[in-house]
Scaffold this motif. Structure first.
Motif, PDB file in Angstrom:
ATOM      1  N   SER A 102      33.079  21.718   5.642  1.00  0.00           N
ATOM      2  CA  SER A 102      33.820  21.746   4.286  1.00  0.00           C
ATOM      3  C   SER A 102      33.166  21.931   3.110  1.00  0.00           C
ATOM      4  O   SER A 102      31.547  21.968   2.917  1.00  0.00           O
ATOM      5  CB  SER A 102      34.452  20.422   4.396  1.00  0.00           C
ATOM      6  N   LEU A 103      33.751  22.411   2.013  1.00  0.00           N
ATOM      7  CA  LEU A 103      33.230  22.960   0.814  1.00  0.00           C
ATOM      8  C   LEU A 103      32.744  21.812   0.027  1.00  0.00           C
ATOM      9  O   LEU A 103      33.377  20.656   0.040  1.00  0.00           O
ATOM     10  CB  LEU A 103      33.836  23.775  -0.024  1.00  0.00           C
ATOM     11  N   THR A 104      31.618  21.766  -0.663  1.00  0.00           N
ATOM     12  CA  THR A 104      30.977  20.725  -1.339  1.00  0.00           C
ATOM     13  C   THR A 104      31.730  20.734  -2.666  1.00  0.00           C
ATOM     14  O   THR A 104      32.171  21.857  -3.246  1.00  0.00           O
ATOM     15  CB  THR A 104      29.565  20.682  -1.725  1.00  0.00           C
ATOM     16  N   ASP A 105      31.532  19.606  -3.547  1.00  0.00           N
ATOM     17  CA  ASP A 105      32.103  19.517  -5.116  1.00  0.00           C
ATOM     18  C   ASP A 105      31.315  20.684  -5.723  1.00  0.00           C
ATOM     19  O   ASP A 105      32.142  21.413  -6.538  1.00  0.00           O
ATOM     20  CB  ASP A 105      31.811  18.443  -5.620  1.00  0.00           C
ATOM     21  N   ASP A 106      30.140  21.036  -5.690  1.00  0.00           N
ATOM     22  CA  ASP A 106      29.456  22.028  -6.242  1.00  0.00           C
ATOM     23  C   ASP A 106      29.889  23.240  -5.906  1.00  0.00           C
ATOM     24  O   ASP A 106      30.155  24.126  -6.844  1.00  0.00           O
ATOM     25  CB  ASP A 106      27.817  21.878  -6.037  1.00  0.00           C
ATOM     26  N   GLN A 107      30.188  23.607  -4.661  1.00  0.00           N
ATOM     27  CA  GLN A 107      30.500  24.716  -4.213  1.00  0.00           C
ATOM     28  C   GLN A 107      32.320  25.184  -4.934  1.00  0.00           C
ATOM     29  O   GLN A 107      32.539  26.314  -5.163  1.00  0.00           O
ATOM     30  CB  GLN A 107      30.810  25.111  -2.682  1.00  0.00           C
ATOM     31  N   LEU A 108      32.800  24.221  -4.636  1.00  0.00           N
ATOM     32  CA  LEU A 108      34.050  23.997  -5.348  1.00  0.00           C
ATOM     33  C   LEU A 108      34.134  24.507  -6.847  1.00  0.00           C
ATOM     34  O   LEU A 108      34.803  25.435  -7.360  1.00  0.00           O
ATOM     35  CB  LEU A 108      34.791  22.967  -5.043  1.00  0.00           C
ATOM     36  N   ASN A 109      33.264  23.906  -7.490  1.00  0.00           N
ATOM     37  CA  ASN A 109      33.380  23.917  -8.965  1.00  0.00           C
ATOM     38  C   ASN A 109      32.750  25.451  -9.489  1.00  0.00           C
ATOM     39  O   ASN A 109      32.841  25.835 -10.579  1.00  0.00           O
ATOM     40  CB  ASN A 109      32.162  22.979  -9.444  1.00  0.00           C
ATOM     41  N   ASN A 110      31.896  25.721  -8.592  1.00  0.00           N
ATOM     42  CA  ASN A 110      31.440  27.492  -8.718  1.00  0.00           C
ATOM     43  C   ASN A 110      32.320  28.562  -8.377  1.00  0.00           C
ATOM     44  O   ASN A 110      32.218  29.583  -8.463  1.00  0.00           O
ATOM     45  CB  ASN A 110      29.914  27.541  -7.875  1.00  0.00           C
ATOM     46  N   GLY A 111      33.571  28.015  -7.979  1.00  0.00           N
ATOM     47  CA  GLY A 111      34.572  28.936  -7.770  1.00  0.00           C
ATOM     48  C   GLY A 111      34.855  29.468  -6.332  1.00  0.00           C
ATOM     49  O   GLY A 111      35.414  30.263  -5.903  1.00  0.00           O
ATOM     50  N   MET A 112      34.041  28.741  -5.658  1.00  0.00           N
ATOM     51  CA  MET A 112      34.015  29.047  -4.028  1.00  0.00           C
ATOM     52  C   MET A 112      35.244  28.389  -3.324  1.00  0.00           C
ATOM     53  O   MET A 112      35.709  27.237  -3.746  1.00  0.00           O
ATOM     54  CB  MET A 112      32.898  28.409  -3.186  1.00  0.00           C
ATOM     55  N   THR A 113      36.026  29.198  -2.422  1.00  0.00           N
ATOM     56  CA  THR A 113      37.344  29.004  -1.818  1.00  0.00           C
ATOM     57  C   THR A 113      37.073  29.108  -0.070  1.00  0.00           C
ATOM     58  O   THR A 113      36.255  29.924   0.098  1.00  0.00           O
ATOM     59  CB  THR A 113      38.417  29.737  -2.409  1.00  0.00           C
ATOM     60  N   GLU A 114      37.861  28.561   0.568  1.00  0.00           N
ATOM     61  CA  GLU A 114      37.601  29.039   1.902  1.00  0.00           C
ATOM     62  C   GLU A 114      37.863  30.293   2.423  1.00  0.00           C
ATOM     63  O   GLU A 114      37.380  30.714   3.209  1.00  0.00           O
ATOM     64  CB  GLU A 114      38.662  27.800   2.673  1.00  0.00           C
ATOM     65  N   GLN A 115      38.705  30.829   1.533  1.00  0.00           N
ATOM     66  CA  GLN A 115      39.067  32.424   1.774  1.00  0.00           C
ATOM     67  C   GLN A 115      37.707  33.145   1.417  1.00  0.00           C
ATOM     68  O   GLN A 115      37.416  34.097   2.241  1.00  0.00           O
ATOM     69  CB  GLN A 115      40.103  32.804   1.184  1.00  0.00           C
ATOM     70  N   LYS A 116      37.135  33.021   0.402  1.00  0.00           N
ATOM     71  CA  LYS A 116      36.070  33.559   0.017  1.00  0.00           C
ATOM     72  C   LYS A 116      34.955  33.400   0.859  1.00  0.00           C
ATOM     73  O   LYS A 116      33.959  34.134   1.208  1.00  0.00           O
ATOM     74  CB  LYS A 116      35.325  33.099  -1.419  1.00  0.00           C
ATOM     75  N   ALA A 117      34.803  32.037   1.334  1.00  0.00           N
ATOM     76  CA  ALA A 117      33.548  31.602   2.357  1.00  0.00           C
ATOM     77  C   ALA A 117      33.921  32.291   3.703  1.00  0.00           C
ATOM     78  O   ALA A 117      32.625  32.823   4.141  1.00  0.00           O
ATOM     79  CB  ALA A 117      33.631  29.956   2.557  1.00  0.00           C
ATOM     80  N   MET A 118      34.862  32.420   3.915  1.00  0.00           N
ATOM     81  CA  MET A 118      35.224  33.293   5.270  1.00  0.00           C
ATOM     82  C   MET A 118      35.022  34.650   5.165  1.00  0.00           C
ATOM     83  O   MET A 118      34.538  35.453   6.054  1.00  0.00           O
ATOM     84  CB  MET A 118      36.625  33.001   6.014  1.00  0.00           C
ATOM     85  N   ASP A 119      35.320  35.118   3.994  1.00  0.00           N
ATOM     86  CA  ASP A 119      34.774  36.682   3.677  1.00  0.00           C
ATOM     87  C   ASP A 119      33.572  37.111   3.701  1.00  0.00           C
ATOM     88  O   ASP A 119      33.108  38.019   4.266  1.00  0.00           O
ATOM     89  CB  ASP A 119      35.379  36.955   2.225  1.00  0.00           C
ATOM     90  N   LEU A 120      32.769  35.960   3.202  1.00  0.00           N
ATOM     91  CA  LEU A 120      31.253  36.123   3.065  1.00  0.00           C
ATOM     92  C   LEU A 120      30.637  36.253   4.810  1.00  0.00           C
ATOM     93  O   LEU A 120      29.833  36.888   5.107  1.00  0.00           O
ATOM     94  CB  LEU A 120      30.617  35.052   2.254  1.00  0.00           C
ATOM     95  N   ILE A 121      31.358  35.210   5.382  1.00  0.00           N
ATOM     96  CA  ILE A 121      30.859  34.895   6.860  1.00  0.00           C
ATOM     97  C   ILE A 121      31.184  36.197   7.911  1.00  0.00           C
ATOM     98  O   ILE A 121      30.294  36.643   8.510  1.00  0.00           O
ATOM     99  CB  ILE A 121      31.402  33.617   7.358  1.00  0.00           C
ATOM    100  N   ASN A 122      32.450  36.578   7.486  1.00  0.00           N
ATOM    101  CA  ASN A 122      33.005  37.735   8.096  1.00  0.00           C
ATOM    102  C   ASN A 122      32.071  39.090   7.834  1.00  0.00           C
ATOM    103  O   ASN A 122      31.779  39.860   8.994  1.00  0.00           O
ATOM    104  CB  ASN A 122      34.328  37.860   8.014  1.00  0.00           C
ATOM    105  N   LYS A 123      31.865  39.281   6.647  1.00  0.00           N
ATOM    106  CA  LYS A 123      30.714  40.293   6.156  1.00  0.00           C
ATOM    107  C   LYS A 123      29.406  40.125   6.836  1.00  0.00           C
ATOM    108  O   LYS A 123      28.826  41.240   7.479  1.00  0.00           O
ATOM    109  CB  LYS A 123      30.654  40.328   4.725  1.00  0.00           C
ATOM    110  N   ALA A 124      29.057  38.971   6.897  1.00  0.00           N
ATOM    111  CA  ALA A 124      27.617  38.844   7.683  1.00  0.00           C
ATOM    112  C   ALA A 124      27.599  38.992   8.950  1.00  0.00           C
ATOM    113  O   ALA A 124      26.735  39.801   9.488  1.00  0.00           O
ATOM    114  CB  ALA A 124      27.294  37.292   7.278  1.00  0.00           C
ATOM    115  N   LYS A 125      28.712  38.882   9.845  1.00  0.00           N
ATOM    116  CA  LYS A 125      28.940  39.150  11.075  1.00  0.00           C
ATOM    117  C   LYS A 125      28.807  40.388  11.373  1.00  0.00           C
ATOM    118  O   LYS A 125      28.450  40.910  12.336  1.00  0.00           O
ATOM    119  CB  LYS A 125      30.305  38.608  11.705  1.00  0.00           C
ATOM    120  N   LYS A 126      29.575  41.365  10.401  1.00  0.00           N
ATOM    121  CA  LYS A 126      29.586  42.769  10.619  1.00  0.00           C
ATOM    122  C   LYS A 126      28.178  43.446  10.353  1.00  0.00           C
ATOM    123  O   LYS A 126      27.876  44.398  10.971  1.00  0.00           O
ATOM    124  CB  LYS A 126      30.602  43.361   9.802  1.00  0.00           C
ATOM    125  N   THR A 127      27.762  43.218   9.282  1.00  0.00           N
ATOM    126  CA  THR A 127      26.282  43.565   9.015  1.00  0.00           C
ATOM    127  C   THR A 127      24.944  42.830   9.535  1.00  0.00           C
ATOM    128  O   THR A 127      23.951  43.451   9.347  1.00  0.00           O
ATOM    129  CB  THR A 127      26.123  43.575   7.483  1.00  0.00           C
TER     130      THR A 127
END
Length: 228
Positions: A87-112
């Motif tokens: 799950s996302l931490t409070d710091d991550q949420l406060n920095n604007g991270m969302t579950e969708q953004k997190a999954m976008d980063l992860i999916n990008k990493a999987k491809k590259t």
């Protein structure tokens, strides 16, 4: 002569006792059988509601008025189930991270195959995997028979009435409603006729439906049952 009169009096007394007993036990027996039957019918209506809600979730908010369609859906459809790890931490949420953004980063990493951004964001242990699970295994107990959805318990083969309404609200938003119902006459007609007449009379005077119903096509009610 006196003996005859006494016999007549005894017979009259027994008849009076029988009438009094019937007047007391009649409503009690009627209510007992009504409760037994309605518990089974309510359980079936709840099953119909669950099936309709899942059907709606994959059909753009629309319900179906066809039991054949609903039963086929229950037998064959699969629903998305998201398995969540981390799950996302409070710091991550406060920095604007969302579950969708997190999954976008992860999916990008999987491809590259470049996990630098994922590690920098602290998402190494964050996963959201979609699994597809059969409706039968998701919302119903093991051994459930989908074909039973349409039939009224204690209805001697009678089927529930089911209807839908597709409309729009005053604001232009889509409005999808459904209802499934069965009248008292269908499942109580073999019981005490006078008690059935009395029950229907009370419901009619209160402006209520004479039977059991889930949902409402006249007005939104969050698919509530009229017993709730």
């Amino acid at each position: 002569m006196k003996t005859v009169i006494n016999c007549v009096l005894v017979i009259c007394a027994l008849a009076l006792v029988y009438i009094c007993y019937g007047s007391i036990m009649g409503p009690i027996n009627f209510d007992k059988q009504k409760d037994i039957r309605e518990k089974a019918i309510i359980a079936r209506l709840i099953d119909i509601r669950k099936a309709q809600q899942e059907y709606r979730s994959v059909h753009e908010g629309a319900y179906t008025a066809s039991f054949d369609t609903l039963i086929h859906f229950v037998k064959t459809a699969k629903l998305p189930f998201i398995m969540k790890i981390g799950s996302l931490t409070d710091d991550q949420l406060n920095n604007g991270m969302t579950e969708q953004k997190a999954m976008d980063l992860i999916n990008k990493a999987k491809k590259t195959n470049n996990w630098t951004e994922v590690e920098k964001a602290g998402l190494q242990n964050f996963r959201r995997d979609t699994m597809w699970v059969a409706v039968m295994d998701t919302i119903f107990e093991k051994g459930f028979n989908p074909d039973s959805l349409q039939f009224v318990p204690y209805g001697n083969g009678a089927k529930f009435e089911m209807a839908i309404r597709k409309d729009t609200t005053q604001s232009g938003a889509p409005l999808n409603l459904f209802q499934a119902q069965v009248a008292y006459d269908v499942y109580l007609s073999d019981l005490n006729r006078q008690e059935l007449i009395n029950l229907k009379d009370v419901q009619e005077k209160l402006g209520k439906y004479c039977g059991l119903r889930v949902g409402d096509i006249e007005q939104p009610n969050n698919n509530a049952g009229n017993w709730e």
